[in-house]
Structure formats: structure tokens, C-alpha cells
Design an enzyme around this catalytic site. Structure first.
Site, PDB file in Angstrom:
ATOM      1  N   LYS A 189       0.863  -1.190   0.000  1.00 20.46           N
ATOM      2  CA  LYS A 189       0.000   0.000   0.000  1.00 20.46           C
ATOM      3  C   LYS A 189       0.897   1.236   0.000  1.00 20.46           C
ATOM      4  CE  LYS A 189      -3.463   2.530   2.773  1.00 20.46           C
ATOM      5  NZ  LYS A 189      -4.470   2.465   3.842  1.00 20.46           N
ATOM      6  N   ASP A 234      -2.753   9.983   4.041  1.00 19.94           N
ATOM      7  CA  ASP A 234      -4.161   9.600   4.093  1.00 19.94           C
ATOM      8  C   ASP A 234      -4.933  10.567   4.985  1.00 19.94           C
ATOM      9  OD1 ASP A 234      -6.616   8.405   4.091  1.00 19.94           O
ATOM     10  OD2 ASP A 234      -6.013   6.632   5.251  1.00 19.94           O
ATOM     11  N   LYS A 286     -10.567  12.476   8.146  1.00 21.14           N
ATOM     12  CA  LYS A 286     -10.233  11.935   9.471  1.00 21.14           C
ATOM     13  C   LYS A 286     -10.287  13.057  10.509  1.00 21.14           C
ATOM     14  CE  LYS A 286      -6.956   8.290   8.125  1.00 21.14           C
ATOM     15  NZ  LYS A 286      -7.646   7.123   8.698  1.00 21.14           N
ATOM     16  N   ASP A 312       1.208   5.980   5.732  1.00 21.89           N
ATOM     17  CA  ASP A 312       0.277   5.081   5.042  1.00 21.89           C
ATOM     18  C   ASP A 312       0.872   4.461   3.771  1.00 21.89           C
ATOM     19  OD1 ASP A 312      -2.112   3.854   5.496  1.00 21.89           O
ATOM     20  OD2 ASP A 312      -3.317   5.289   4.370  1.00 21.89           O
ATOM     21  N   ASP A 341     -12.307   7.094   3.296  1.00 24.15           N
ATOM     22  CA  ASP A 341     -11.148   6.780   4.147  1.00 24.15           C
ATOM     23  C   ASP A 341     -10.788   5.297   4.073  1.00 24.15           C
ATOM     24  OD1 ASP A 341      -9.095   7.235   5.871  1.00 24.15           O
ATOM     25  OD2 ASP A 341     -10.322   7.335   7.682  1.00 24.15           O
ATOM     26  N   ARG A 365      -7.872  -0.309   0.355  1.00 22.03           N
ATOM     27  CA  ARG A 365      -8.376  -1.524  -0.310  1.00 22.03           C
ATOM     28  C   ARG A 365      -8.718  -1.256  -1.773  1.00 22.03           C
ATOM     29  NH1 ARG A 365     -12.999  -2.124   4.115  1.00 22.03           N
ATOM     30  NH2 ARG A 365     -11.350  -1.089   5.284  1.00 22.03           N
TER      31      ARG A 365
HETATM   32  N1  BES Z   1      -4.739   4.168   6.733  1.00 21.95           N
HETATM   33  C1  BES Z   1      -5.892   3.847   7.451  1.00 21.95           C
HETATM   34  C2  BES Z   1      -5.680   2.749   8.487  1.00 21.95           C
HETATM   35  C3  BES Z   1      -4.748   3.044   9.621  1.00 21.95           C
HETATM   36  C4  BES Z   1      -5.238   3.429  10.843  1.00 21.95           C
HETATM   37  C5  BES Z   1      -3.379   2.853   9.483  1.00 21.95           C
HETATM   38  C6  BES Z   1      -4.385   3.662  11.890  1.00 21.95           C
HETATM   39  C7  BES Z   1      -2.527   3.090  10.542  1.00 21.95           C
HETATM   40  C8  BES Z   1      -3.031   3.482  11.753  1.00 21.95           C
HETATM   41  C9  BES Z   1      -7.007   3.363   6.511  1.00 21.95           C
HETATM   42  O1  BES Z   1      -6.969   3.893   5.243  1.00 21.95           O
HETATM   43  C10 BES Z   1      -8.311   3.732   7.126  1.00 21.95           C
HETATM   44  O2  BES Z   1      -8.524   4.886   7.335  1.00 21.95           O
HETATM   45  N2  BES Z   1      -9.148   2.741   7.425  1.00 21.95           N
HETATM   46  C11 BES Z   1     -10.413   2.964   8.033  1.00 21.95           C
HETATM   47  C12 BES Z   1     -11.402   2.050   7.373  1.00 21.95           C
HETATM   48  C13 BES Z   1     -12.832   2.338   7.722  1.00 21.95           C
HETATM   49  C14 BES Z   1     -13.259   3.683   7.195  1.00 21.95           C
HETATM   50  C15 BES Z   1     -13.693   1.232   7.157  1.00 21.95           C
HETATM   51  C16 BES Z   1     -10.276   2.660   9.520  1.00 21.95           C
HETATM   52  O3  BES Z   1      -9.539   1.745   9.871  1.00 21.95           O
HETATM   53  O4  BES Z   1     -10.861   3.372  10.310  1.00 21.95           O
HETATM   54 ZN    ZN Z   2      -5.089   4.497   4.552  1.00 20.60          ZN
HETATM   55 ZN    ZN Z   3      -7.983   5.777   5.113  1.00 22.58          ZN
END
Ligand code: BES
Ligand code: ZN
Ligand code: ZN
Length: 497
Positions: free
Chosen positions: A265, A270, A277, A288, A347, A351
Site C-alpha cells: 500500500k 491519508d 479523518k 500510510d 477513508d 483496499r
Molecule cells: N490508513 C488507514 C488505516 C490506519 C489506521 C493505518 C491507523 C494506521 C493506523 C485506513 O486507510 C483507514 O482509514 N481505514 C479505516 C477504514 C474504515 C473507514 C472502514 C479505519 O480503519 O478506520
Molecule cells: Zn489508509
Molecule cells: Zn484511510
């Protein structure tokens, strides 16, 4: 700081600091420790006892030698209980030694290959010691001065010539894994302003330029449109930075049909996009792209590593930003395998980019695909900050990955691809949506990715969201910041695959 092996007598060696290991709760000192103690007339043991020194893993006792030895000081490092000693204890104790001698600001340190008596392989022990020393020495000093001053040289000394040779190989391997890890750490630690998609592409090009066994292809926006990479394009469309798909190929000198794809990735920042966020969750989101950093870390040493199979490195650098051109919650993208995805949360972008990358990876007809991604906060909730989650469609491949992780000292744990949760991704208007309900977010993300992997291709997904970045010091060699978690597992895997 140079680490080398020399044949010689430890107790006679000339140096600023002589490092000797000590196990916990042993009545009598043995081996080098007892030789040193004898030279010091029993004072070392006496003083340690008076000071109530406990040889817990990584504990340090420093003593002067008052001219009774060629070494100016003796540093005793705790190794914990003898029957619990392993490569990870060795790594940590070596790191603790480095942290301690760094503050002494000395030039030459001689170190006993401690723990060897425990039946560990000389090569593996030397590799772990080297990793502990070098990874502890790592500092990210691009935006401020480095704080410590490491010794010029650290000599691992043994009187046994055959051992010296296997140590030398172990040290070389430890240097390689540490160099690759530091490479990944630097990329992760660099702020998003200076680590945007073009920079990641440039890093990959530099690696290919420096190694004739590595070739590179870079696909830009127009090419990605022709390839139908709607996931990558959709995530990147809100940013002023361009998007890319990078494909690196390492070919061994002896032609082979065996092929492994490493996919990372590569979201260089992000923000969450329009599903922005909260401020506190965004502060570390330069990390990220840690999955891609791991892949690049491996490729930075791959020519020297010289694995016997073809290795493909694939990552799509993008920046996830909110703007007038950003993808909207509710938009539908068409992915590279033609599946449509309703993007209900911008966010959950990783994926979308990985889906396309996995389709592309499977087109290379690989024997295995391994992806690494800071994919979900839910994985950190499930396994904490130190352990990454491993999901796979192939037990034998995931066992190999988990075994490599164990040897590397990187904590990984298997999680299920629970098929019944797939229904949570049902969309009203598209083939699927990019999230499930409140629960099991790490598994749903894994199931989402599985939709883009060919059934007959063995695939492992590693969610490194927790351990990719240390928000607090984790151990003696992983301080605050990017860790490079994953690099050493991949290198081990390439060696044994
Ligand atoms: N990059 C984040 C995940 C992440 C969170 C990495 C904390 C490192 C530390 C990812 O893109 C994300 O934001 N995922 C969301 C998914 C949700 C919206 C379904 C999450 O984990 O909250
Ligand atoms: Zn992310
Ligand atoms: Zn994200």
C-alpha cells in the site's frame, strides 16, 4: 559504525569497552565473564553483587578496569534466564549495548558473541547481534541533527576460527536486513510533503538504476485509465499530486520460472479524503505508504540478497486528499477486474488501490502474492500496536510467512478470512461496497482484497497498521517512528521460499 569479526582473545583485547553477557540468577559466573572477573581480582562480581545488579534482558552494568586489563571498561549486559535465551533476546541485548555505548562516545568496542553457549547457530546469532546494534543505531536525522555518536567499530571476537567464518556471514546478512529496514524507516518517517507519489517513483527508479538485475515499469494516469484501474485513479483524483503504478522486477542470474509478487500500500498521505479523518487520527498518516516502503526496502538490497526466484515489487503511490475533484462518498468506481465498488467511505481507500494492484499482480502468473498494508485501525484494535494481522487463501504460504516472521523477530498473527462476512459488503447499486458494518473491520478489509485475487494464486495479506509505526519505544531497537516492520520477514521468506 563498522561491525566486524576478529579472531582473538577477548580478555586481552584493546578497546574502550569490552562487552560481556551474563545470565540471570546464576550463582557463579562462567565463560568470558569469569575470566574477566578473575583478571579484575573478583571485584566485578563483588561490585555487581553489592549494587544488586540483576541480569534481566538488556540490563547494563558498567565498570572500569583500573589498568588490570587492556580494555578501559567492561560492560556487562543482562541476557535474562539461560533457558529463555533466543535470537530476539540477543537482538534486544545487543541494542541495549549500543544505546549505552552511544552515550559514552567511544571509538572501539569489542563484544563477546554472548549466548553462543545456548546452542544457537553462530551465523544466526551474529545476524541477530548485528541487527540489534544497527537497528538501535538508526536515527532519522533529515530535519534535525543526530543526537548520539556511535562507536567507529564494534568487533565481535572469538578465538575459534571456524566460528569466526560463520559469524562473518551472519554479520553480512544482518547488515543487509538492517540496511533494508533503515531504508524503509526513512521513507516512512519522511513527511508527506517530501514523500509524495513522484518521490516514491523516483526512489524505485534509483534502485533500478543501481542494479542491473532490477527493471522497472511506471504506469501514469493515462496508462492506468487504459488499464481500467478505477480504484487507484479514484483514490488519487482529489490530490494535486499525480498517481502511478510502479512495477519492479528482479531477475536472478540463473533463469527460473518461480515468481513471487510483493505488493505494498502506497498512500503517501491519508487525510481520509472527503470522509475526512479527525485531526488526532491524521497526524501520523504520512506512514500510510509503509507497505510500499517495505517492498522498496527489500528491493534496495535485492541484488546483494540475490534470491533464486523472480521477485516482483508492485505499488501504486497516491495521495488521499479532499478537494473539489475528490471522489465523493457514494461514488462508484470500476476496478481493474471490472467489478464495481460503491465508495461509501473515502477513508477506506487502501483496499481500493490494493484491489487494482492485486489484479495486476495476479496477471503476472505468480507462485505467490504477498501484500503489506497499513490497512485498518481495526487491526490495531484487535492485535495492538506491536502485532500485524495475517490473512490468506493458502495455509502453506501463510505458515511460511509466519515462520519467517518468527525468525525475524517480527510479531505477526493469523486472522480468518471468514467467508460469511462477505455479505456485509453487499451494495444496493454496485457489485460491492468498500466497507462492512461496525464490527470485524480488519477481516472485512481482508475479504474485500480477496475479491481481487485469482482463486488459484496463493496469497497472503499482512495488515501492518499497528507495528509499521511506533508511537512509543517498543524495545531497544524500535524507538519512536517508522519501524520497517515486515522487511526482515520478507527477506527471510525470499531466502527460504
Ligand atoms: N490508513 C488507514 C488505516 C490506519 C489506521 C493505518 C491507523 C494506521 C493506523 C485506513 O486507510 C483507514 O482509514 N481505514 C479505516 C477504514 C474504515 C473507514 C472502514 C479505519 O480503519 O478506520
Ligand atoms: Zn489508509
Ligand atoms: Zn484511510
Amino acid at each position: 559504525m563498522e561491525i566486524l569479526v576478529k579472531k582473538g582473545d577477548l580478555t586481552e583485547s584493546k578497546c574502550n569497552v569490552l562487552v560481556v553477557g551474563m545470565f540471570l540468577n546464576e550463582k557463579k559466573s562462567v565463560g568470558v565473564l569469569s575470566d574477566v572477573d578473575a583478571k579484575l581480582g573478583g571485584l566485578l562480581a563483588k561490585h555487581m553483587k553489592q549494587d544488586k545488579f540483576k541480569a534481566k534482558p538488556g540490563a547494563i552494568y558498567l565498570s572500569r578496569t583500573f589498568g588490570r586489563m587492556s580494555a578501559v571498561r567492561v560492560l556487562v549486559v543482562g541476557l535474562g534466564k539461560r533457558d529463555e535465551f533466543n535470537l530476539e533476546v540477543a537482538r534486544n541485548s545487543a541494542a541495549s549495548v549500543l544505546n549505552s555505548v552511544k552515550s559514552l562516545k567511544v571509538k572501539r568496542v569489542v563484544i563477546e558473541p554472548f549466548g553462543l553457549a545456548q546452542g544457537l547457530d553462530g551465523h544466526d546469532l551474529a545476524q541477530a547481534l548485528t541487527e540489534g546494534l544497527l537497528l538501535a543505531d538508526y536515527e532519522f536525522a533529515q530535519y534535525k541533527k543526530a543526537e548520539g555518536k556511535a562507536p567507529n567499530e564494534i568487533v565481535v571476537m572469538t578465538s575459534d576460527g571456524r566460528l569466526a567464518r560463520s559469524f562473518a556471514h551472519g554479520i553480512d546478512d544482518g547488515k543487509l536486513t538492517s540496511q533494508a529496514t533503515a531504508f524503509a524507516r526513512d521513507l516512512v518517517n519522511t513527511p508527506g510533503q517530501d514523500m509524495h507519489p513522484e518521490v516514491l517513483v523516483e526512489k524505485a527508479k534509483q534502485i533500478a538504476k543501481g542494479a542491473s538485475s532490477v527493471k522497472i515499469k511506471v504506469f501514469d494516469k493515462e496508462k492506468l485509465e487504459r488499464m481500467g484501474a478505477g480504484g487507484i485513479l479514484g483514490v488519487g483524483q482529489g490530490s494535486e499530486k499525480p498517481v502511478f503504478l510502479v512495477h519492479m522486477v528482479y531477475k536472478p542470474s540463473k533463469p527460473t520460472k518461480k515468481k513471487i509478487c510483493l505488493v505494498g500500500k502506497a498512500v503517501t498521505f491519508d487525510s481520509g479524503g472527503l470522509s475526512l479523518k479527525p485531526a488526532d487520527f491524521m497526524t501520523t498518516m504520512k506512514i500510510d505508504m509503509a507497505g510500499a516502503a517495505d517492498v522498496l526496502g527489500v528491493f534496495s538490497v535485492i541484488a546483494k540478497l540475490a534470491p533464486k526466484m523472480e521477485v516482483h515489487g508492485i505499488f501504486a503511490p497516491v495521495e488521499n486528499m479532499p478537494s473539489g475533484s475528490a471522489i465523493r462518498p457514494g461514488d462508484v468506481v470500476r476496478m481493474m477486474n471490472k467489478k464495481t465498488v460503491e465508495v461509501l467511505n473515502t477513508d477506506a481507500e487502501g483496499r481500493l488501490t490494493l484491489g487494482d494492484m492485486l489484479v495486476y499482480a495476479c496477471k503476472q502468473k505468480p507462485d505467490a502474492v504477498i501484500d503489506l498494508a497499513t490497512l485498518t485501525g481495526a487491526c490495531v484494535v484487535a492485535l495492538g500496536e506491536e502485532i500485524s494481522g495475517v490473512m490468506s487463501n493458502n495455509d502453506s504460504l501463510s505458515e511460511k510467512v509466519l515462520a519467517s516472521a518468527k525468525v525475524a523477530g517480527e510479531k505477526m498473527w493469523p486472522l480468518p478470512l471468514e467467508q460469511s462476512y462477505k455479505q456485509l459488503m453487499k451494495s444496493d447499486i454496485a457489485d460491492m461496497k468498500n466497507l462492512g458494518n461496525r464490527w470485524g473491520g480488519v477481516l472485512v478489509a481482508g475479504l474485500f482484497l480477496e475479491e481481487f485475487v485469482k482463486k488459484d494464486v496463493p496469497w497472503v495479506h499482512i495488515d501492518i497498521a499497528g507495528p509499521a509505526y511506533a508511537e512509543r519505544p517498543i524495545n531497544a531497537y524500535e524507538k519512536k517512528g517508522g519501524t520497517g516492520h515486515g522487511v526482515r520477514t520478507l527477506i527471510n521468506l525470499l531466502k527460504t521460499f
